[in-house]
Design a protein around this motif. Structure first.
Motif, mmCIF file in Angstrom:
data_model
loop_
_atom_site.group_PDB
_atom_site.id
_atom_site.type_symbol
_atom_site.label_atom_id
_atom_site.label_comp_id
_atom_site.label_asym_id
_atom_site.label_seq_id
_atom_site.Cartn_x
_atom_site.Cartn_y
_atom_site.Cartn_z
ATOM 1 N N GLN A 82 -58.409 -28.132 22.589
ATOM 2 C CA GLN A 82 -57.878 -26.787 22.844
ATOM 3 C C GLN A 82 -58.977 -25.735 22.712
ATOM 4 O O GLN A 82 -59.909 -25.882 21.923
ATOM 5 C CB GLN A 82 -56.756 -26.472 21.849
ATOM 6 C CG GLN A 82 -55.977 -25.218 22.199
ATOM 7 C CD GLN A 82 -54.780 -24.995 21.278
ATOM 8 O OE1 GLN A 82 -54.447 -25.840 20.446
ATOM 9 N NE2 GLN A 82 -54.120 -23.855 21.428
ATOM 10 N N ALA A 83 -58.861 -24.674 23.511
ATOM 11 C CA ALA A 83 -59.808 -23.549 23.454
ATOM 12 C C ALA A 83 -59.067 -22.313 22.968
ATOM 13 O O ALA A 83 -57.867 -22.167 23.219
ATOM 14 C CB ALA A 83 -60.397 -23.290 24.834
ATOM 15 N N ARG A 84 -59.784 -21.436 22.274
ATOM 16 C CA ARG A 84 -59.176 -20.178 21.823
ATOM 17 C C ARG A 84 -60.191 -19.050 21.905
ATOM 18 O O ARG A 84 -61.320 -19.193 21.460
ATOM 19 C CB ARG A 84 -58.628 -20.343 20.404
ATOM 20 C CG ARG A 84 -57.713 -19.211 19.959
ATOM 21 C CD ARG A 84 -56.819 -19.638 18.810
ATOM 22 N NE ARG A 84 -55.719 -20.488 19.266
ATOM 23 C CZ ARG A 84 -54.893 -21.138 18.451
ATOM 24 N NH1 ARG A 84 -55.028 -21.045 17.146
ATOM 25 N NH2 ARG A 84 -53.922 -21.878 18.936
ATOM 26 N N TYR A 85 -59.755 -17.950 22.486
ATOM 27 C CA TYR A 85 -60.597 -16.754 22.646
ATOM 28 C C TYR A 85 -60.576 -15.949 21.349
ATOM 29 O O TYR A 85 -59.539 -15.869 20.685
ATOM 30 C CB TYR A 85 -60.043 -15.933 23.795
ATOM 31 C CG TYR A 85 -60.664 -14.565 23.976
ATOM 32 C CD1 TYR A 85 -61.806 -14.392 24.743
ATOM 33 C CD2 TYR A 85 -60.088 -13.440 23.389
ATOM 34 C CE1 TYR A 85 -62.359 -13.124 24.928
ATOM 35 C CE2 TYR A 85 -60.636 -12.180 23.575
ATOM 36 C CZ TYR A 85 -61.773 -12.028 24.336
ATOM 37 O OH TYR A 85 -62.321 -10.779 24.508
ATOM 38 N N SER A 86 -61.716 -15.337 21.004
ATOM 39 C CA SER A 86 -61.726 -14.482 19.817
ATOM 40 C C SER A 86 -62.860 -13.475 19.837
ATOM 41 O O SER A 86 -63.981 -13.803 20.218
ATOM 42 C CB SER A 86 -61.862 -15.319 18.545
ATOM 43 O OG SER A 86 -61.849 -14.480 17.390
ATOM 44 N N PRO A 87 -62.585 -12.250 19.388
ATOM 45 C CA PRO A 87 -63.679 -11.345 19.056
ATOM 46 C C PRO A 87 -64.328 -11.782 17.735
ATOM 47 O O PRO A 87 -63.722 -12.520 16.944
ATOM 48 C CB PRO A 87 -62.981 -9.989 18.879
ATOM 49 C CG PRO A 87 -61.644 -10.137 19.548
ATOM 50 C CD PRO A 87 -61.285 -11.573 19.360
ATOM 51 N N MET A 88 -65.554 -11.317 17.519
ATOM 52 C CA MET A 88 -66.276 -11.511 16.255
ATOM 53 C C MET A 88 -66.697 -10.109 15.811
ATOM 54 O O MET A 88 -67.398 -9.415 16.554
ATOM 55 C CB MET A 88 -67.485 -12.425 16.480
ATOM 56 C CG MET A 88 -68.328 -12.674 15.240
ATOM 57 S SD MET A 88 -69.423 -14.132 15.411
ATOM 58 C CE MET A 88 -70.596 -13.573 16.654
ATOM 59 N N CYS A 89 -66.229 -9.689 14.646
ATOM 60 C CA CYS A 89 -66.440 -8.307 14.213
ATOM 61 C C CYS A 89 -67.557 -8.162 13.182
ATOM 62 O O CYS A 89 -67.895 -9.116 12.472
ATOM 63 C CB CYS A 89 -65.153 -7.748 13.607
ATOM 64 S SG CYS A 89 -63.916 -7.324 14.837
ATOM 65 N N VAL A 101 -63.861 -20.532 21.412
ATOM 66 C CA VAL A 101 -64.057 -21.665 20.503
ATOM 67 C C VAL A 101 -63.220 -22.841 20.999
ATOM 68 O O VAL A 101 -62.029 -22.679 21.276
ATOM 69 C CB VAL A 101 -63.622 -21.311 19.061
ATOM 70 C CG1 VAL A 101 -63.687 -22.537 18.157
ATOM 71 C CG2 VAL A 101 -64.480 -20.186 18.494
ATOM 72 N N TYR A 102 -63.851 -23.996 21.132
ATOM 73 C CA TYR A 102 -63.147 -25.234 21.485
ATOM 74 C C TYR A 102 -63.123 -26.148 20.269
ATOM 75 O O TYR A 102 -64.147 -26.309 19.605
ATOM 76 C CB TYR A 102 -63.888 -25.984 22.592
ATOM 77 C CG TYR A 102 -63.946 -25.294 23.920
ATOM 78 C CD1 TYR A 102 -63.048 -25.627 24.935
ATOM 79 C CD2 TYR A 102 -64.910 -24.325 24.181
ATOM 80 C CE1 TYR A 102 -63.119 -24.996 26.178
ATOM 81 C CE2 TYR A 102 -64.986 -23.693 25.423
ATOM 82 C CZ TYR A 102 -64.087 -24.035 26.407
ATOM 83 O OH TYR A 102 -64.151 -23.414 27.627
#
Length: 362
Positions: A82-89, A101-102
């Motif tokens: 599975q893949a997931r999109y994310s900001p990094m702050c 991120v996979y």
């Protein structure tokens, strides 16, 4: 000095107009031109070189714990592939980057970051790591190709089996084989269309590129450059780092709340985002109703009041009219609000419309 992707020679041979981008020399367009390349992706299929993107492996018993702290999204309930999109702050709640991120397997994750931020992102991860974890930059060994458009899956099926094609959006097959070459096939993209992104050994990426172009001829597949990649992502209202977000803009302001899990115990930037309280500005879509094309970094007015600035803007080939995205004071963000954008000393009329501008019919 700008770097070259493994496909540089192929771009030159195909008549690509080469420009510097994100530290690399890449084609902004081919002899076909941006409009034809854009329309090919919306109606048939296009092929993009995205080998300039960065790839980082995150491994170890504390890999998940590190991702939870580094990134705003929640990765605890992911399945393998599975893949997931994310900001990094950063600590102030601004955005260091946005990434994907996979989950390869427990304690092993594959992270894809933006080209222009690759070194910065990798250093940020190293500077904030804790416990039993190893971050490894594997970008130089990887090539990446994006096959996008309504005919993309038809083309892919000519050169691979169903086992190598992800069943769902935002999933990947890590041990895929396409045209006899081992690779990762991911059902993701940056165009608003169906399609895949293929990660492959940099030594084999040119062979993969040629195989796909050859097999996609009947379906109208053509190589596409950065110009079409930008107009496509803008029509699909996808944010771009350095435009819709940066170190000063929070993910919530740019409309990425779905990927910011405030219920999570902690992440870098969480406290700052909480302390900011209610949003005072947010990203909106603008449709030009006057004459002219709006670009980035242009002031937006309601009457004499300056209410924000544009972050990206262009004429959209498929929609057939100019659009822009802007970061505006929250009081002026209602759909239908009439605004004016100052373009080289002249005000161009626009109205706030719902995002995304374009959504493909399933």
């Amino acid at each position: 000095m700008e770097l070259k992707t493994p496909l540089y020679d192929a771009h030159v041979a195909a008549g690509g107009k080469i420009v510097p981008f994100g530290g690399y020399l890449l084609p902004v367009q081919y002899t076909t031109g941006v409009i034809k390349e854009h329309m090919a992706v919306r109606t048939q299929a296009g092929l993009f070189d995205v080998s300039h993107m960065g790839e980082v492996m995150c491994e170890g018993a504390d890999a998940l714990k590190n991702l939870q702290m580094l990134l705003t999204n929640d990765f605890t309930n992911m399945v393998d592939g599975q893949a997931r999109y994310s900001p990094m702050c950063n600590e102030n709640g601004g955005t260091v980057d946005d990434l994907i991120v996979y989950k390869k397997k427990d304690d092993c994750y594959f992270i894809v970051v933006n080209a222009s931020n690759k070194d910065k992102d990798y250093q940020w991860m190293l500077d904030h790591q804790s416990g039993d974890v190893t971050f490894t930059d594997i970008s130089d060994s990887m090539g990446q190709i994006a096959l996008q458009g309504p005919k993309a899956m038809e083309i892919l099926r000519k050169v691979t089996s169903e086992e190598s094609i992800p069943k769902k959006y935002y999933h990947a097959v890590f041990d895929a084989e396409v045209a006899g070459m081992k690779c990762i096939v991911s059902k993701t993209g940056y165009t608003g269309e169906d399609g895949v992104e293929i990660y492959i050994d940099s030594k084999q990426v040119e062979k993969m590129w040629n195989v796909l172009l050859e097999n996609g001829k009947e379906e109208g597949l053509i190589p596409c450059g950065l110009g079409a990649r930008d107009t496509l992502r803008m029509e699909a209202s996808m944010p771009l780092y350095g435009h819709e977000m940066d170190d000063e803009i929070t993910p919530l302001e740019t409309g990425l709340g779905f990927a910011v899990k405030m219920a999570k115990e902690d992440f870098i930037g969480k406290k700052a985002i909480e302390e900011k309280g209610e949003l005072t500005r947010k990203r909106v879509g603008l449709k030009v109703v006057g004459r002219g094309i709006i670009r980035e970094h242009e002031d937006v007015y309601v009457g004499e009041q300056m209410v924000g600035h544009t972050t990206s803007g262009t004429h959209c080939p498929f929609l057939g009219y100019p659009i822009a995205m802007a970061l505006l004071d929250i009081a002026y963000t209602e759909i239908g609000t009439q605004v004016e954008v100052e373009v080289r000393g002249r005000k161009v009329a626009a109205e706030i419309v719902a995002l995304p501008f374009y959504k493909r019919s399933k």
